[in-house]
Write a protein that holds these residues in place. Sequence first.
Motif, PDB file in Angstrom:
ATOM      1  N   TRP A  33       0.828  -1.209   0.000  1.00  0.00           N
ATOM      2  CA  TRP A  33       0.000   0.000   0.000  1.00  0.00           C
ATOM      3  C   TRP A  33       0.866   1.264   0.000  1.00  0.00           C
ATOM      4  CZ3 TRP A  33      -3.458   2.149   4.434  1.00  0.00           C
ATOM      5  CH2 TRP A  33      -4.391   3.034   3.915  1.00  0.00           C
ATOM      6  N   ILE A  34       0.437   2.306   0.689  1.00  0.00           N
ATOM      7  CA  ILE A  34       1.133   3.601   0.691  1.00  0.00           C
ATOM      8  C   ILE A  34       2.507   3.504   1.345  1.00  0.00           C
ATOM      9  CG2 ILE A  34      -0.931   5.033   0.569  1.00  0.00           C
ATOM     10  CD1 ILE A  34      -0.861   5.277   3.606  1.00  0.00           C
ATOM     11  N   PHE A  35       2.682   2.477   2.181  1.00  0.00           N
ATOM     12  CA  PHE A  35       3.958   2.313   2.873  1.00  0.00           C
ATOM     13  C   PHE A  35       5.044   1.866   1.881  1.00  0.00           C
ATOM     14  CE2 PHE A  35       0.363   1.251   5.676  1.00  0.00           C
ATOM     15  CZ  PHE A  35       0.457   2.323   6.561  1.00  0.00           C
ATOM     16  N   ALA A  36       4.681   0.981   0.968  1.00  0.00           N
ATOM     17  CA  ALA A  36       5.626   0.573  -0.076  1.00  0.00           C
ATOM     18  C   ALA A  36       5.865   1.703  -1.073  1.00  0.00           C
ATOM     19  CB  ALA A  36       5.109  -0.668  -0.804  1.00  0.00           C
ATOM     20  N   ASP A  37       4.832   2.506  -1.319  1.00  0.00           N
ATOM     21  CA  ASP A  37       5.007   3.665  -2.205  1.00  0.00           C
ATOM     22  C   ASP A  37       6.075   4.610  -1.650  1.00  0.00           C
ATOM     23  OD1 ASP A  37       3.024   2.687  -3.853  1.00  0.00           O
ATOM     24  OD2 ASP A  37       1.451   3.986  -3.039  1.00  0.00           O
ATOM     25  N   LEU A  38       6.074   4.759  -0.327  1.00  0.00           N
ATOM     26  CA  LEU A  38       7.078   5.616   0.314  1.00  0.00           C
ATOM     27  C   LEU A  38       8.477   5.027   0.143  1.00  0.00           C
ATOM     28  CD1 LEU A  38       7.808   8.053   2.026  1.00  0.00           C
ATOM     29  CD2 LEU A  38       7.289   6.690   4.071  1.00  0.00           C
ATOM     30  N   VAL A  39       8.591   3.713   0.273  1.00  0.00           N
ATOM     31  CA  VAL A  39       9.892   3.055   0.065  1.00  0.00           C
ATOM     32  C   VAL A  39      10.372   3.278  -1.373  1.00  0.00           C
ATOM     33  CG1 VAL A  39      11.139   0.859   0.043  1.00  0.00           C
ATOM     34  CG2 VAL A  39       9.451   1.318   1.841  1.00  0.00           C
ATOM     35  N   ARG A  40       9.470   3.134  -2.337  1.00  0.00           N
ATOM     36  CA  ARG A  40       9.841   3.381  -3.734  1.00  0.00           C
ATOM     37  C   ARG A  40      10.353   4.814  -3.925  1.00  0.00           C
ATOM     38  NH1 ARG A  40       7.962  -0.298  -7.725  1.00  0.00           N
ATOM     39  NH2 ARG A  40       6.541  -1.889  -6.927  1.00  0.00           N
ATOM     40  N   LYS A  41       9.683   5.760  -3.276  1.00  0.00           N
ATOM     41  CA  LYS A  41      10.073   7.168  -3.393  1.00  0.00           C
ATOM     42  C   LYS A  41      11.476   7.393  -2.814  1.00  0.00           C
ATOM     43  CE  LYS A  41       8.324  11.797  -2.225  1.00  0.00           C
ATOM     44  NZ  LYS A  41       9.402  12.300  -1.359  1.00  0.00           N
ATOM     45  N   SER A  51      18.952  -4.747  -1.947  1.00  0.00           N
ATOM     46  CA  SER A  51      18.628  -5.456  -0.708  1.00  0.00           C
ATOM     47  C   SER A  51      17.987  -4.523   0.315  1.00  0.00           C
ATOM     48  CB  SER A  51      19.886  -6.107  -0.111  1.00  0.00           C
ATOM     49  OG  SER A  51      20.269  -7.225  -0.884  1.00  0.00           O
ATOM     50  N   THR A  52      18.495  -3.304   0.413  1.00  0.00           N
ATOM     51  CA  THR A  52      17.913  -2.353   1.364  1.00  0.00           C
ATOM     52  C   THR A  52      16.456  -2.057   1.018  1.00  0.00           C
ATOM     53  OG1 THR A  52      20.049  -1.338   1.868  1.00  0.00           O
ATOM     54  CG2 THR A  52      18.092  -0.018   2.305  1.00  0.00           C
ATOM     55  N   SER A  53      16.194  -1.757  -0.240  1.00  0.00           N
ATOM     56  CA  SER A  53      14.811  -1.451  -0.627  1.00  0.00           C
ATOM     57  C   SER A  53      13.923  -2.689  -0.496  1.00  0.00           C
ATOM     58  CB  SER A  53      14.749  -0.883  -2.043  1.00  0.00           C
ATOM     59  OG  SER A  53      15.307  -1.784  -2.980  1.00  0.00           O
ATOM     60  N   HIS A  54      14.481  -3.882  -0.744  1.00  0.00           N
ATOM     61  CA  HIS A  54      13.733  -5.134  -0.600  1.00  0.00           C
ATOM     62  C   HIS A  54      13.229  -5.294   0.830  1.00  0.00           C
ATOM     63  CE1 HIS A  54      12.773  -9.401  -1.309  1.00  0.00           C
ATOM     64  NE2 HIS A  54      13.500  -9.715  -0.253  1.00  0.00           N
ATOM     65  N   TRP A  55      14.122  -5.186   1.792  1.00  0.00           N
ATOM     66  CA  TRP A  55      13.706  -5.398   3.189  1.00  0.00           C
ATOM     67  C   TRP A  55      12.821  -4.263   3.690  1.00  0.00           C
ATOM     68  CZ3 TRP A  55      13.853 -10.133   4.002  1.00  0.00           C
ATOM     69  CH2 TRP A  55      14.912 -10.936   3.566  1.00  0.00           C
ATOM     70  N   MET A  56      13.073  -3.061   3.243  1.00  0.00           N
ATOM     71  CA  MET A  56      12.188  -1.946   3.619  1.00  0.00           C
ATOM     72  C   MET A  56      10.778  -2.175   3.088  1.00  0.00           C
ATOM     73  SD  MET A  56      14.708   1.351   3.099  1.00  0.00           S
ATOM     74  CE  MET A  56      13.413   2.575   3.376  1.00  0.00           C
ATOM     75  N   ALA A  57      10.676  -2.660   1.852  1.00  0.00           N
ATOM     76  CA  ALA A  57       9.350  -2.910   1.260  1.00  0.00           C
ATOM     77  C   ALA A  57       8.617  -4.028   1.996  1.00  0.00           C
ATOM     78  CB  ALA A  57       9.494  -3.253  -0.220  1.00  0.00           C
ATOM     79  N   ILE A  58       9.357  -5.017   2.484  1.00  0.00           N
ATOM     80  CA  ILE A  58       8.707  -6.104   3.224  1.00  0.00           C
ATOM     81  C   ILE A  58       8.209  -5.603   4.578  1.00  0.00           C
ATOM     82  CG2 ILE A  58       9.103  -8.358   4.319  1.00  0.00           C
ATOM     83  CD1 ILE A  58      11.027  -8.855   1.852  1.00  0.00           C
ATOM     84  N   THR A  59       8.943  -4.691   5.205  1.00  0.00           N
ATOM     85  CA  THR A  59       8.420  -4.105   6.446  1.00  0.00           C
ATOM     86  C   THR A  59       7.185  -3.243   6.151  1.00  0.00           C
ATOM     87  OG1 THR A  59       9.891  -2.172   6.363  1.00  0.00           O
ATOM     88  CG2 THR A  59      10.687  -4.098   7.552  1.00  0.00           C
ATOM     89  N   ALA A  60       7.114  -2.694   4.935  1.00  0.00           N
ATOM     90  CA  ALA A  60       5.911  -1.952   4.538  1.00  0.00           C
ATOM     91  C   ALA A  60       4.682  -2.863   4.537  1.00  0.00           C
ATOM     92  CB  ALA A  60       6.109  -1.329   3.158  1.00  0.00           C
ATOM     93  N   MET A  61       4.870  -4.120   4.135  1.00  0.00           N
ATOM     94  CA  MET A  61       3.769  -5.081   4.192  1.00  0.00           C
ATOM     95  C   MET A  61       3.290  -5.269   5.627  1.00  0.00           C
ATOM     96  SD  MET A  61       5.271  -7.944   1.529  1.00  0.00           S
ATOM     97  CE  MET A  61       3.955  -9.131   1.841  1.00  0.00           C
ATOM     98  N   SER A  62       4.217  -5.286   6.563  1.00  0.00           N
ATOM     99  CA  SER A  62       3.845  -5.414   7.974  1.00  0.00           C
ATOM    100  C   SER A  62       3.011  -4.211   8.424  1.00  0.00           C
ATOM    101  CB  SER A  62       5.092  -5.549   8.845  1.00  0.00           C
ATOM    102  OG  SER A  62       5.796  -6.737   8.558  1.00  0.00           O
ATOM    103  N   SER A  63       3.396  -3.028   7.971  1.00  0.00           N
ATOM    104  CA  SER A  63       2.637  -1.823   8.344  1.00  0.00           C
ATOM    105  C   SER A  63       1.199  -1.907   7.856  1.00  0.00           C
ATOM    106  CB  SER A  63       3.327  -0.576   7.763  1.00  0.00           C
ATOM    107  OG  SER A  63       4.578  -0.372   8.360  1.00  0.00           O
ATOM    108  N   TYR A  64       1.011  -2.315   6.608  1.00  0.00           N
ATOM    109  CA  TYR A  64      -0.347  -2.459   6.074  1.00  0.00           C
ATOM    110  C   TYR A  64      -1.083  -3.576   6.811  1.00  0.00           C
ATOM    111  CZ  TYR A  64      -4.092  -2.882   2.540  1.00  0.00           C
ATOM    112  OH  TYR A  64      -5.309  -2.937   1.890  1.00  0.00           O
ATOM    113  N   GLY A  65      -0.362  -4.631   7.159  1.00  0.00           N
ATOM    114  CA  GLY A  65      -0.984  -5.736   7.884  1.00  0.00           C
ATOM    115  C   GLY A  65      -1.542  -5.302   9.223  1.00  0.00           C
ATOM    116  N   PHE A  66      -0.780  -4.497   9.962  1.00  0.00           N
ATOM    117  CA  PHE A  66      -1.281  -4.014  11.253  1.00  0.00           C
ATOM    118  C   PHE A  66      -2.451  -3.055  11.048  1.00  0.00           C
ATOM    119  CE2 PHE A  66       2.984  -5.334  12.858  1.00  0.00           C
ATOM    120  CZ  PHE A  66       2.517  -6.216  13.837  1.00  0.00           C
ATOM    121  N   TYR A  67      -2.403  -2.260   9.983  1.00  0.00           N
ATOM    122  CA  TYR A  67      -3.545  -1.404   9.650  1.00  0.00           C
ATOM    123  C   TYR A  67      -4.783  -2.254   9.365  1.00  0.00           C
ATOM    124  CZ  TYR A  67      -6.518   1.798   7.000  1.00  0.00           C
ATOM    125  OH  TYR A  67      -7.597   2.537   6.546  1.00  0.00           O
TER     126      TYR A  67
END
Length: 200
Positions: A33-41, A51-67
């Motif tokens: 969601w918007i959390f991965a969009d921020l990582v892309r930006k 690798s850095t963007s990969h792991w950041m994007a996966i933590t973005a999935m966690s953020s949407y999951g908690f939402y």
Amino acid sequence: MLLKVGGSVAEKLEAVFEPLKNLQRAYVVPGGWIFADLVRKVDLEKKLSPSTSHWMAITAMSSYGFYMAETAGKFGFDVIEPENFDLPDKKAILLPYNLLRKFDELPHSWEVTSDSIAVWVAAKAGFSEVVKVTAAGGIAGGGGELEEVVRASELKTDVVDSYTPKLLVKYGINMFVCSPEELKNYILRGRARGTLIIGR
């Protein structure tokens, strides 16, 4: 049942989780969601390593999951962060970060998004199908109408990421793509308006 629920339906989560409330066992892998969009930006601006963007994007999935859990909890869903593929017998939002850290098998690339991760988790956990719930509701053919069935090896679309078809073929599993509104039909009747991507 294993589902991937994307950010495109973030405003329709009640419609996603309500049909799932009577299932004994269901796992929802969140998109970014918007959390991965921020990582892309940030990746674009700061030129991060893959690798850095990969792991950041996966933590973005966690953020949407908690939402998601704010809504999903009303329908009997917990949040789980499994360490292996022996999943508990329950309804849960599945956050894949720990699994991916332990079993680092997917390319570190934007070619791999939550779509591919959901297919990978499904295959490892013994599921033969992933249901992707998205606003697109399926994959449109040349005339704009939704395709009923397509082969993963022949797929040309941006409704799923470009690595997903490769994984569907590799593991021989299918993906059904539908809208939140059609999910109930799929659960109750085993058929709905959408697109079945066959893993071959």
